[in-house]
Structures are given as structure tokens and as C-alpha cells.
Design a protein around this motif. Sequence first.
Motif, short mmCIF file in Angstrom:
data_model
loop_
_atom_site.label_atom_id
_atom_site.label_comp_id
_atom_site.label_asym_id
_atom_site.label_seq_id
_atom_site.Cartn_x
_atom_site.Cartn_y
_atom_site.Cartn_z
N GLY A 1 -11.44 11.39 -4.73
CA GLY A 1 -10.93 10.03 -4.50
C GLY A 1 -9.40 9.83 -4.83
O GLY A 1 -8.74 10.74 -5.33
N ALA A 2 -8.88 8.92 -4.40
CA ALA A 2 -7.25 8.65 -4.69
C ALA A 2 -7.14 8.35 -6.23
O ALA A 2 -6.16 9.00 -6.68
CB ALA A 2 -7.15 7.27 -3.99
N ILE B 1 -3.95 10.27 -8.00
CA ILE B 1 -2.99 9.56 -8.93
C ILE B 1 -2.85 10.42 -10.33
O ILE B 1 -1.80 10.66 -10.78
CB ILE B 1 -3.47 7.95 -8.88
CG1 ILE B 1 -3.51 7.38 -7.57
CG2 ILE B 1 -2.65 7.63 -10.12
CD1 ILE B 1 -4.16 6.29 -7.31
N VAL C 1 -4.20 3.53 0.06
CA VAL C 1 -5.73 3.56 0.35
C VAL C 1 -6.08 2.53 1.21
O VAL C 1 -7.27 2.46 1.91
CB VAL C 1 -6.63 3.37 -0.89
CG1 VAL C 1 -6.46 4.86 -1.67
CG2 VAL C 1 -6.46 2.17 -1.77
N TYR C 2 -5.30 1.36 1.18
CA TYR C 2 -5.45 0.34 2.37
C TYR C 2 -4.76 0.52 3.66
O TYR C 2 -4.45 -0.69 4.18
CB TYR C 2 -5.26 -1.07 1.74
CG TYR C 2 -6.05 -1.37 0.46
CD1 TYR C 2 -7.62 -1.58 0.55
CD2 TYR C 2 -5.84 -0.88 -0.81
CE1 TYR C 2 -8.28 -1.81 -0.46
CE2 TYR C 2 -6.66 -1.23 -1.95
CZ TYR C 2 -7.80 -1.77 -1.78
OH TYR C 2 -8.64 -1.75 -2.75
N LYS D 1 -16.38 9.22 -3.14
CA LYS D 1 -15.15 9.89 -3.76
C LYS D 1 -14.17 10.91 -2.94
O LYS D 1 -14.25 12.21 -3.52
CB LYS D 1 -15.48 10.23 -5.28
CG LYS D 1 -15.78 9.10 -5.89
CD LYS D 1 -14.81 8.04 -6.05
CE LYS D 1 -13.65 8.39 -7.28
NZ LYS D 1 -13.00 7.31 -7.60
C1 LIG Z 1 -9.63 1.73 -4.76
C2 LIG Z 1 -8.28 1.98 -5.16
C3 LIG Z 1 -7.97 3.46 -5.58
C4 LIG Z 1 -9.13 4.39 -5.82
O1 LIG Z 1 -9.59 5.11 -4.77
P1 LIG Z 1 -10.76 6.03 -4.85
O2 LIG Z 1 -10.71 6.68 -3.76
O3 LIG Z 1 -12.11 5.31 -4.85
O4 LIG Z 1 -10.54 6.95 -5.92
C5 LIG Z 1 -6.88 3.63 -5.69
N1 LIG Z 1 -5.74 2.63 -5.55
C6 LIG Z 1 -6.15 1.41 -5.27
C7 LIG Z 1 -4.83 0.33 -4.99
C8 LIG Z 1 -7.38 1.17 -4.90
O5 LIG Z 1 -7.51 -0.38 -4.65
#
Ligand SMILES: *Cc1c(COP(=O)(O)O)cnc(C)c1O
Length: 387
Positions: free
Chosen positions: A99-100, A104, A204-205, A244
Motif C-alpha cells: 500500500g501507499a 510513505i 493515491v487520489y 494493500k
Molecule cells: C488511503 C490513503 C493512503 C493509504 O493508502 P494504502 O494504499 O491503503 O496504504 C495514503 N495516503 C492518503 C492520503 C490516503 O487517503
Amino acid sequence: MGARPPLNRSLAEFGTTIFAEMSALALKTGSINLGQGFPDTDGPADIAEAAVRAIREGKGNQYPPGPGVPELRTAVAEHQQRFYGLPYDPDTEVLVTAGATEAIAAAMLALLEPGDEVIAFEPFYDSYAACIAMAGAIRVPLTLRAPSFRPDLDALRAAVTPRTRLLLLNSPHNPTGMVLTRDELAAIAELAVERDLLVVTDEVYEHLVYDDAEHIPLVSFPGMRDRTVSISSAGKTFSFTGWKVGWVTASAPLVAAVRTAKQFLTYVSSGPFQYAMAEALRLPDSYYTGLRDNLRRKRDILSAGLTEAGFELFRPAGTYFITTDITPFGEKDGLAFCRTLPERCGVVAIPNAVFYDDPDAGRSQVRFAFCKQDKVLQEAAARLQRW
Ligand SMILES: *Cc1c(COP(=O)(O)O)cnc(C)c1O
């Protein structure tokens, strides 16, 4: 045990996340949960089928390669080329992560020294402050203020010191829905080059932008290619938040640095899902535009309901969240409001105040997620209006 608490000092300020508290409250009161941002319907059935097929075919059931399976790394590189015209080498410039969130964490642990300063927009995504703290670094908030939540670029410039190592930027921005404009991105890029800063972008968006807003990766601006770590993931774009699967794209030296930290966090994850995500990223444009149109409609359904119920509303240009203000109800404390809202009307929301260091900046703001079925949004709106 002696007097020393089990949790170390750098994490002492971080209790249980607000999402755990509010989701438990939703369960206990049988409320509609517009708190945590996960979709209540799954992503494309073909993609779910691709994951099942991968498991049956024995793909990814054992440790996949450390950087991610080649199929997914290639698909990520193709995606960056297709949507943004950005070329990446799938072998050296793409890294698959859990996952992100892991991307991070690994980026912060890899790129920061103790005492380095990291500038990030507040309200922060909830893992940022903790990851910066785990790296021993210092967070420096750049407060986004209602009603526009646009960053104050003069304040950003003033916040950079000789100790600033990195900008951690999130656009489209959770929870405010702010999407950085081309001019803002150009100014941020110029500053990063001038002050020789690294930039980590949480995108992610990237596919959830509405109306006239456009998502432009910061890395596409002059001087940014070798100083930007771009992060995205499958959760929000494909409605499989539980899988993830995330990824990093960056220059080879930056990917190598992040991979060094990442290999000692999870090493690898989500083997069969990586194959399915490679297929997902290659879905036709109609998938991506369909997702966006669908969520824009949901935004409008919930916006209308919240306005009708009396909330002040900040219209989001991206993400699947709406930030509101509760001042019109004569209330000021979003946290207290969110703790009693389930009892009062059977809806759960999240107080934005928990995403701020500045206790006053977001005190009266409350966030609702609209990544839910239309009928759920309509029922939530009806409940809020009755109350
Ligand atoms: C949901 C979200 C994440 C996490 O993403 P995952 O791929 O579920 O780990 C990271 N940054 C932001 C801003 C998010 O809204």
C-alpha cells in the motif's frame, strides 16, 4: 515492569487512530459509517477473478521478488506514461509496496536523518506525523485554511530552513479535497529546486478529481525528476483497499534508497494481488472515467444532503471526502460533535481537528466520506436532516 512506559518517546503522542474509535462507535450504535474512507462495494469483478486465478495458477503464492513482480512494475510504468507522459524504467525506477502506507513509511525512514525537518500540509493524513517521528525527524506543518484550503505559498517559502530536507505533499488532498493547481505546483517545484529539497508526493487520489480540476504530478515540472518520490496505490483507484498494493516511482537512486528501508519492513506483500493489479492498471479509459463520474455523482448526493441538513460545506475538487463546518449548529468542537453524532442520529463522521497540530485551525470541521452506495448516502442524509 519499571516506571518506563512500554511505548517509546517518539510515538508517545500517538494513541489509537480516530478511525478505530469511530468505527467501533459505528458498530456499537448500528450507525452508517461515513468516517473511514473505504468503499462499501468492491472493485471490478474481473480484477477480483484475476486474483483468484493467480492464486490457483500458483502466481505470487510464495515470496514475490523484492521490488515487486515484473508484470506489475511494467504496468505501473505504462500507467505513468499513459496518463502523464512520464517514462520510468520498470526494473530500476518502480518499487511495489504494501500500500501507499508502507511506501510513505519506507520513504521517511530511507530519506531522513534525525533532526531533519519535513514540511507537510496540515491537516495531515494520519500516518505522516507518525512516520516522520519514527524517522526521528521533525514535522513542520503548513496549515491549509478554510474555505479554500489553498496552500499559502509565501508561508511555505518562509517555512523552509537550512534543516529542511523534504516536502511531503498530498494532492488531491485528504481530508479537504483541495487539488493543487498548475501554478501552485510550478511554484512548489521552483522552491524545491532553489532550496535543493526532496519531495515525496502522495497521489493515491490521482484519478478522483472533479469538475475543472486536473491532477498533474509534481515530478513533471522542471528540475523535479531526480528529486521526487511519487507514491500511489490500488486501494482508492480500484476499490480494493484491503489488498494493500502500492507503488513508488522515482529515479533509480531514490528507488534504491526507499527499497533499502522497505525490504526490512515487509520485504514483500500481496503476491497474487500484484498480478491482478497489473491487469487493473491496464483497464480501458472508460473504467477510469466511469469511476470518476460515479464518485462525482455521489459527492453531489451527499453535498445536497449535508447542505439541506444545515452544514457549511467546502466543495471538494478531489478525493472522496467532504469537509464541513458545524458552526451553523452553534457547535464548535468537532471531536465532541462526532462522539455524540452516532447516538443523536446514527451517522459516523471524523473530526478534522485530529489531523492538525494547530488546535484551533480545524476545530469545528467534520469530514464525511462519500465512497458509499447511493442508498446509504441518501439514508445518511435523511438521518442528518431529521436530526
Ligand atoms: C488511503 C490513503 C493512503 C493509504 O493508502 P494504502 O494504499 O491503503 O496504504 C495514503 N495516503 C492518503 C492520503 C490516503 O487517503
